[in-house]
Design an enzyme around this catalytic site. Sequence first.
Site, short mmCIF file in Angstrom:
data_model
loop_
_atom_site.label_atom_id
_atom_site.label_comp_id
_atom_site.label_asym_id
_atom_site.label_seq_id
_atom_site.Cartn_x
_atom_site.Cartn_y
_atom_site.Cartn_z
N ARG A 49 -73.29 -49.13 9.82
CA ARG A 49 -72.36 -49.33 8.71
C ARG A 49 -73.11 -49.28 7.38
O ARG A 49 -72.63 -48.75 6.39
CB ARG A 49 -71.63 -50.68 8.82
N TYR A 102 -52.00 -36.38 -6.55
CA TYR A 102 -51.72 -36.49 -5.13
C TYR A 102 -50.89 -37.76 -4.86
O TYR A 102 -51.20 -38.84 -5.39
CB TYR A 102 -53.05 -36.53 -4.37
N ASP A 175 -60.89 -36.08 -9.89
CA ASP A 175 -60.67 -35.70 -8.50
C ASP A 175 -60.85 -34.19 -8.44
O ASP A 175 -60.02 -33.42 -8.95
CB ASP A 175 -59.25 -36.10 -8.07
N LYS A 200 -60.83 -31.66 2.93
CA LYS A 200 -60.25 -30.41 2.47
C LYS A 200 -61.29 -29.29 2.43
O LYS A 200 -61.83 -28.90 3.45
CB LYS A 200 -59.57 -30.64 1.12
#
Length: 381
Positions: A49, A102, A175, A200
């Site tokens: 982690r 978005y 973004d 993406k």
Amino acid sequence: MTQGFNTRAIHAGQAPDPTTGAVIPPIYQTSTYAQDGIGKLRGGYEYSRSANPSRTALQDNLAAIEGGEYAFSFASGLAAEDTLIRSLLRPGHRIVMSNDVYGGTHRLFNKVHAQWGIEVVPVDMSDLAAFEAALVAAPTQLVWIETPTNPLMTVIDIAAATSLAHAHGAVAVVDNTFASPYLQQPLAHGADFVVHSTTKYLGGHSDVVGGAIVTSDDEAAEKIGFLQNSAGAVSGPFDAWLTVRGIKTLGVRMERHSSNAATIAEYLANHDAIERVYYPGLSDHPGHEIAARQMRAFGGMLSVALKGGAAAALKLAEGTELFTLAESLGGVESLIGYPTEMTHASVKGTPLEVPDNIIRLSVGIEDVEDLLEDIERALSL
């Protein structure tokens, strides 16, 4: 030697494995690491982690291709966005954001962060006067920019918008998911932070979910790294490895995405069934000149408004064969979506609602003649 983009995309964070000489570093599919004594860690690794070599390789690669000093990889784009907001803002702070973002970003800010006292103000950032008026109206700590925007492909002048943000005491976030680091470098235009849904174009093959933050701000990077570890929404080693594999071909893919999308945009702009095409590569797009200045090419995303309204839009969305009806974008295969009921359903009934005659296309890298035939056949149904 200053390396070009494609060289960095292929080699940054990708030194051959020192043990075997494997050209492609292995997937470190482990949760924990043997220690050579209390506090004696091998390479700084103790628990996955906190750090994992596969994630380190991805983060080094992301920083290199975005031109930043630090990069942080997350389990999704929204996890990256959430971590950034919680690292930088506190109750009572204010975000001014693009009014065409978005839907998941809008949902996160307005349905989650707003409950913790964060004010969110949408504004058309392509109108710099309106944007500055929003900044003047009240102290603002953070400006959130999407360019091109999702799904209406509005282009925002990054240098001008970030300059205004800084003049009014705010940090600027871009973004960069739609453009990708190959086409656009927000940090070079003045942005303080870049975020991505690495799901993406960076991953590029519709087989992995992830997100990222890139910055050169030392103090902010320390806060982001602390929260990345403390909250733990990190990318797993196999996801990190898949994303790095995708990035290696980002440049050549984006060239093909862009050329295919430009051809389709020109075709649809002259089609009797189409009311409007939203694509910054078209010379009559309001943001064409800005996009030409700050982007290498115009990308693989476009949206269209159909003259026949919602019924015609639905018929097109459900009538294609090569364009798969699905959410997401940026994969090698072409996708088609109906934003108002899919990616942007969360903004229905708000001022940010997407018109119901809009279809969004993620143009893939197939043979463009086949894609054109698919669209024409669906429009003629």
